[in-house]
Design a protein around this motif. Structure first.
Motif, PDB file in Angstrom:
ATOM      1  N   TYR A   1       1.017  -1.383  -0.020  1.00 19.49           N
ATOM      2  CA  TYR A   1       0.087  -0.348   0.456  1.00 19.49           C
ATOM      3  C   TYR A   1       0.975   1.410  -0.257  1.00 19.49           C
ATOM      4  CZ  TYR A   1      -2.698   3.948   1.588  1.00 19.49           C
ATOM      5  OH  TYR A   1      -2.793   5.318   1.237  1.00 19.49           O
ATOM      6  N   LEU A   2       1.863   1.197   0.648  1.00 22.61           N
ATOM      7  CA  LEU A   2       2.547   2.331   1.039  1.00 22.61           C
ATOM      8  C   LEU A   2       3.716   2.831   0.095  1.00 22.61           C
ATOM      9  CD1 LEU A   2       3.612   4.931   2.350  1.00 22.61           C
ATOM     10  CD2 LEU A   2       5.261   3.311   3.337  1.00 22.61           C
TER      11      LEU A   2
ATOM     12  N   ALA B   1       3.527  15.936   2.888  1.00 22.55           N
ATOM     13  CA  ALA B   1       2.839  15.298   1.786  1.00 22.55           C
ATOM     14  C   ALA B   1       1.553  14.655   2.424  1.00 22.55           C
ATOM     15  CB  ALA B   1       2.683  14.664   0.717  1.00 22.55           C
TER      16      ALA B   1
ATOM     17  N   THR C   1      -0.913  12.257   3.564  1.00 24.40           N
ATOM     18  CA  THR C   1      -0.973  10.774   3.289  1.00 24.40           C
ATOM     19  C   THR C   1      -2.142   9.794   4.467  1.00 24.40           C
ATOM     20  OG1 THR C   1       1.146   9.988   4.777  1.00 24.40           O
ATOM     21  CG2 THR C   1       1.790  10.231   2.439  1.00 24.40           C
TER      22      THR C   1
ATOM     23  N   GLN D   1      -6.256  18.415   4.271  1.00 26.97           N
ATOM     24  CA  GLN D   1      -6.489  17.861   2.525  1.00 26.97           C
ATOM     25  C   GLN D   1      -7.719  17.106   2.913  1.00 26.97           C
ATOM     26  OE1 GLN D   1      -6.530  14.143   3.102  1.00 26.97           O
ATOM     27  NE2 GLN D   1      -7.869  14.379   0.309  1.00 26.97           N
TER      28      GLN D   1
ATOM     29  N   LYS E   1      -4.928  20.297  -5.350  1.00 26.79           N
ATOM     30  CA  LYS E   1      -3.851  19.047  -5.261  1.00 26.79           C
ATOM     31  C   LYS E   1      -4.162  18.030  -6.710  1.00 26.79           C
ATOM     32  CE  LYS E   1      -1.159  15.730  -2.633  1.00 26.79           C
ATOM     33  NZ  LYS E   1      -1.636  14.742  -3.369  1.00 26.79           N
TER      34      LYS E   1
ATOM     35  N   SER F   1       0.897  17.825  -9.185  1.00 28.99           N
ATOM     36  CA  SER F   1       1.095  16.226  -8.759  1.00 28.99           C
ATOM     37  C   SER F   1       0.047  14.984  -9.681  1.00 28.99           C
ATOM     38  CB  SER F   1       0.470  16.456  -7.283  1.00 28.99           C
ATOM     39  OG  SER F   1      -0.035  14.837  -6.247  1.00 28.99           O
TER      40      SER F   1
ATOM     41  N   HIS G   1       0.505  12.092  -7.462  1.00 28.59           N
ATOM     42  CA  HIS G   1      -0.567  11.127  -6.461  1.00 28.59           C
ATOM     43  C   HIS G   1       0.560  10.173  -6.274  1.00 28.59           C
ATOM     44  CE1 HIS G   1      -4.493  11.180  -4.377  1.00 28.59           C
ATOM     45  NE2 HIS G   1      -3.905   9.812  -3.994  1.00 28.59           N
TER      46      HIS G   1
ATOM     47  N   ARG H   1      -0.229   7.031  -8.402  1.00 26.24           N
ATOM     48  CA  ARG H   1      -1.399   5.986  -7.853  1.00 26.24           C
ATOM     49  C   ARG H   1      -2.654   6.349  -7.561  1.00 26.24           C
ATOM     50  NH1 ARG H   1       0.918   4.740  -2.065  1.00 26.24           N
ATOM     51  NH2 ARG H   1      -0.992   4.606  -1.163  1.00 26.24           N
TER      52      ARG H   1
ATOM     53  N   GLY I   1       5.917  14.561  -6.238  1.00 24.01           N
ATOM     54  CA  GLY I   1       6.406  13.467  -6.816  1.00 24.01           C
ATOM     55  C   GLY I   1       7.695  13.035  -6.918  1.00 24.01           C
ATOM     56  N   GLY I   2       7.954  12.037  -6.156  1.00 28.44           N
ATOM     57  CA  GLY I   2       9.779  11.970  -6.252  1.00 28.44           C
ATOM     58  C   GLY I   2      10.620  12.432  -5.178  1.00 28.44           C
ATOM     59  N   ILE I   3      10.532  13.218  -5.070  1.00 30.55           N
ATOM     60  CA  ILE I   3      11.566  14.422  -4.244  1.00 30.55           C
ATOM     61  C   ILE I   3      11.399  13.066  -2.876  1.00 30.55           C
ATOM     62  CG2 ILE I   3      12.307  15.847  -2.318  1.00 30.55           C
ATOM     63  CD1 ILE I   3      10.812  17.097  -4.842  1.00 30.55           C
TER      64      ILE I   3
ATOM     65  N   CYS J   1       6.439  15.829   0.140  1.00 28.12           N
ATOM     66  CA  CYS J   1       7.444  14.426   0.375  1.00 28.12           C
ATOM     67  C   CYS J   1       6.116  14.014   0.753  1.00 28.12           C
ATOM     68  CB  CYS J   1       8.985  15.051   0.918  1.00 28.12           C
ATOM     69  SG  CYS J   1       9.561  13.568   0.983  1.00 28.12           S
TER      70      CYS J   1
ATOM     71  N   ARG K   1       6.060   9.315   0.327  1.00 29.06           N
ATOM     72  CA  ARG K   1       6.434   8.375   0.899  1.00 29.06           C
ATOM     73  C   ARG K   1       7.851   8.380   1.557  1.00 29.06           C
ATOM     74  NH1 ARG K   1       4.965   7.404  -4.638  1.00 29.06           N
ATOM     75  NH2 ARG K   1       3.825   5.856  -4.634  1.00 29.06           N
ATOM     76  N   PRO K   2       9.367   8.782   2.046  1.00 25.41           N
ATOM     77  CA  PRO K   2       9.738   9.163   2.468  1.00 25.41           C
ATOM     78  C   PRO K   2       9.302   9.675   4.194  1.00 25.41           C
ATOM     79  CG  PRO K   2      10.179   9.577   0.023  1.00 25.41           C
ATOM     80  CD  PRO K   2       8.285   9.776   0.952  1.00 25.41           C
TER      81      PRO K   2
HETATM   82  C1  LIG Z   1       0.737   5.880   1.594  1.00 25.53           C
HETATM   83  C2  LIG Z   1       0.231   7.269   0.640  1.00 25.53           C
HETATM   84  C3  LIG Z   1      -0.997   7.671   1.360  1.00 25.53           C
HETATM   85  C4  LIG Z   1      -1.449   8.965   0.215  1.00 25.53           C
HETATM   86  N1  LIG Z   1      -2.865   9.411   0.292  1.00 25.53           N
HETATM   87  C5  LIG Z   1      -2.936  10.554   0.310  1.00 25.53           C
HETATM   88  C6  LIG Z   1      -4.119  11.374   0.801  1.00 25.53           C
HETATM   89  O1  LIG Z   1      -4.863  10.512   1.551  1.00 25.53           O
HETATM   90  N2  LIG Z   1      -4.621  12.585   0.313  1.00 25.53           N
HETATM   91  C7  LIG Z   1      -3.825  12.761  -0.844  1.00 25.53           C
HETATM   92  O2  LIG Z   1      -4.111  13.711  -1.096  1.00 25.53           O
HETATM   93  N3  LIG Z   1      -2.783  11.804  -1.351  1.00 25.53           N
HETATM   94  C8  LIG Z   1      -2.576  11.099  -0.708  1.00 25.53           C
HETATM   95  N4  LIG Z   1      -0.793  10.610  -1.571  1.00 25.53           N
HETATM   96  C9  LIG Z   1      -0.329  11.285  -2.101  1.00 25.53           C
HETATM   97  C10 LIG Z   1       0.644  12.405  -1.263  1.00 25.53           C
HETATM   98  O3  LIG Z   1      -0.260  13.205  -1.160  1.00 25.53           O
HETATM   99  C11 LIG Z   1       1.780  12.654  -2.604  1.00 25.53           C
HETATM  100  O4  LIG Z   1       0.945  13.137  -3.436  1.00 25.53           O
HETATM  101  C12 LIG Z   1       2.166  11.573  -3.280  1.00 25.53           C
HETATM  102  O5  LIG Z   1       3.054  10.492  -1.764  1.00 25.53           O
HETATM  103  C13 LIG Z   1       3.848  12.388  -3.479  1.00 25.53           C
HETATM  104  O6  LIG Z   1       5.014  10.952  -4.087  1.00 25.53           O
HETATM  105  P1  LIG Z   1       5.869  11.161  -3.345  1.00 25.53           P
HETATM  106  O7  LIG Z   1       5.564   9.562  -2.350  1.00 25.53           O
HETATM  107  O8  LIG Z   1       7.219  10.086  -4.740  1.00 25.53           O
HETATM  108  O9  LIG Z   1       6.677  11.837  -2.423  1.00 25.53           O
HETATM  109  C14 LIG Z   1      -0.835   9.495  -0.932  1.00 25.53           C
HETATM  110  C15 LIG Z   1       0.870   8.326  -0.983  1.00 25.53           C
HETATM  111  C16 LIG Z   1       1.140   7.781  -0.278  1.00 25.53           C
HETATM  112  C17 LIG Z   1       1.938   7.183  -0.538  1.00 25.53           C
END
Ligand SMILES: Cc1cc2nc3c(=O)[nH]c(=O)nc-3n(C[C@H](O)[C@H](O)[C@H](O)COP(=O)(O)O)c2cc1C
Ligand SMILES: CC(C)CC(=O)C(=O)O
Length: 363
Positions: A35-36, A87, A89, A138, A235, A257, A259, A262, A291-293, A312, A314-315
């Motif tokens: 998932y992550l 970001a 998550t 968000q 967003k 973005s 996302h 995803r 995305g990708g930072i 940022c 996932r990190p």
């Molecule tokens: C595990 C996970 C959960 C996320 N949940 C949300 C969320 O609840 N709302 C949202 O707008 N974006 C969500 N995102 C997207 C992030 O806000 C962000 O756009 C994205 O992770 C950026 O890319 P990066 O992971 O490469 O930094 C999620 C991303 C991940 C990895």
């Protein structure tokens, strides 16, 4: 949900943000990891985010004065120490028992603003009470519009400084990696701020489902604005015309973005979409990007290509899963320090000077 104990101290061999990935993976069940760290479908968009950043190179400038160098900026009226934002998550308690409260503490230690997800696992009020940095909320506009307004108003009452309206996920993407790993939310993990929302049972079809029929449209931005005085940041923007529509609808900011790769898998890297949007927006509202930072130098590149700040995803969660608030703080500190080092070595004293940096492409 039982997780192995987080690290109490950070091992000295952890040198970069990506080193946290292995530490996080060791601590999480395989399905939660899927998932992550997964993207949608073939994960093309997720990979594209990294590949785009890796192809850009910077031509440094020499012998420039660096006295008074800093990374400060003002965003929507708030002064920030640096341009790296957490970001949104979902479901932080799935990664660490203290969930978003630990993330908020880590954010405070590094003066990083945090965007709290609609699907947070602590109440937005409890997160606000813990936080010492600016928080944005968000928002996913729900099929149940009355509930959506109540949620936005709770965020405003709790002191959140902006609403981040995520528009690129009227449906979840095709999460094939999650499916193969058998991911479902573990017992005890829930989006607590969504309690009481009118539920629409999952449909076995896309077209004609309640979810899609009630998905948000542009008019919902004006409607939302009429119920809150918080600025709205849109967003998930990738098309310059959508950036224009967002401004016409009264958005106060834009997040470029995909996302994190995803949602739709056949979209460009966020970085590739950025320049045309920056050109279209022409300074009318701030343009952020995610995305990708994974390095401070990635933030440098995004800013050089026109972003006012970066987020940022996932990190930060890797840091949380590995070592709670300390891990989050360390991830953000690494990014901040790397940004400063990149600026120093490239001859840029301020974020405005990064804008003028000369970029080239890797062969
Ligand atoms: C595990 C996970 C959960 C996320 N949940 C949300 C969320 O609840 N709302 C949202 O707008 N974006 C969500 N995102 C997207 C992030 O806000 C962000 O756009 C994205 O992770 C950026 O890319 P990066 O992971 O490469 O930094 C999620 C991303 C991940 C990895
Ligand atoms: C609850 C989900 C819709 C959160 C999300 O946006 C994601 O997992 O990418």
């Amino acid at each position: 949900m039982q997780l192995p104990p987080p690290l109490e101290t950070i091992p000295p061999e952890i040198a970069s943000v990506e080193d946290y990935e292995a530490l996080a993976r060791e601590r999480l069940p395989a399905s939660v990891w899927a998932y992550l760290n997964g993207g949608s479908a073939d994960e093309l968009a997720m990979r594209a985010n990294r590949e785009a950043l890796l192809r850009i190179k910077v031509l440094p400038r020499l012998l420039r004065p660096m006295q008074g160098a800093h990374t400060r900026l003002t965003l929507l009226g708030t002064e920030l120490a640096h341009p790296v934002i957490i970001a949104p998550t979902a479901f932080h308690r799935m990664f660490h028992p203290e969930g978003e409260l630990a993330t908020a503490l880590g954010a405070a230690a590094t003066e990083s603003p945090m965007v709290v997800s609609t699907s947070a696992t602590h109440t937005l009020e409890d997160i606000a009470a813990t936080s010492r940095t600016p928080l944005w909320f968000q928002l996913y506009i729900q099929p149940d519009r009355e509930f959506t307004i109540a949620l936005a108003q709770r965020a405003e009452a709790a002191g959140y400084k902006a609403l981040v309206l995520t528009a690129d996920a009227p449906l979840n993407g095709l999460r094939n990696r999650e499916q193969r790993a058998g991911f479902s939310l573990p017992p005890g993990i829930e989006a607590v701020n969504m309690k009481g929302v009118r539920a629409f049972p999952p449909a076995d079809r896309v077209f004609g489902s309640d979810l899609l029929d009630r998905a948000p449209v542009w008019e919902d931005i004006a409607w939302l604005r009429s119920h809150t005085s918080l600025p709205i940041i849109l967003k998930g923007v990738l098309h310059p015309e959508d950036a224009e529509l967002a401004i016409q609808a009264g958005a106060s900011g834009i997040i470029v973005s995909n996302h994190g790769g995803r949602t739709l898998d056949i979209v460009p890297a966020a970085l590739h979409a950025l320049p045309a949007i920056v050109k279209k927006v022409a300074g009318r509202v701030p343009v952020l990007m995610d995305g990708g930072i994974r390095r401070g130098s990635d933030a440098f590149i995004a800013i050089a290509m026109g972003a006012d700040a970066v987020l940022c995803g996932r990190p930060v969660v890797h840091g949380l899963a590995a070592a709670g608030a300390v891990g989050v703080a360390h991830v953000l500190k690494l990014l901040r320090t790397e940004l400063e080092m990149t600026m120093a070595l490239a001859g840029c004293r301020t974020l405005a000077e990064i804008r003028n940096a000369s970029l080239t492409f890797a062969p």
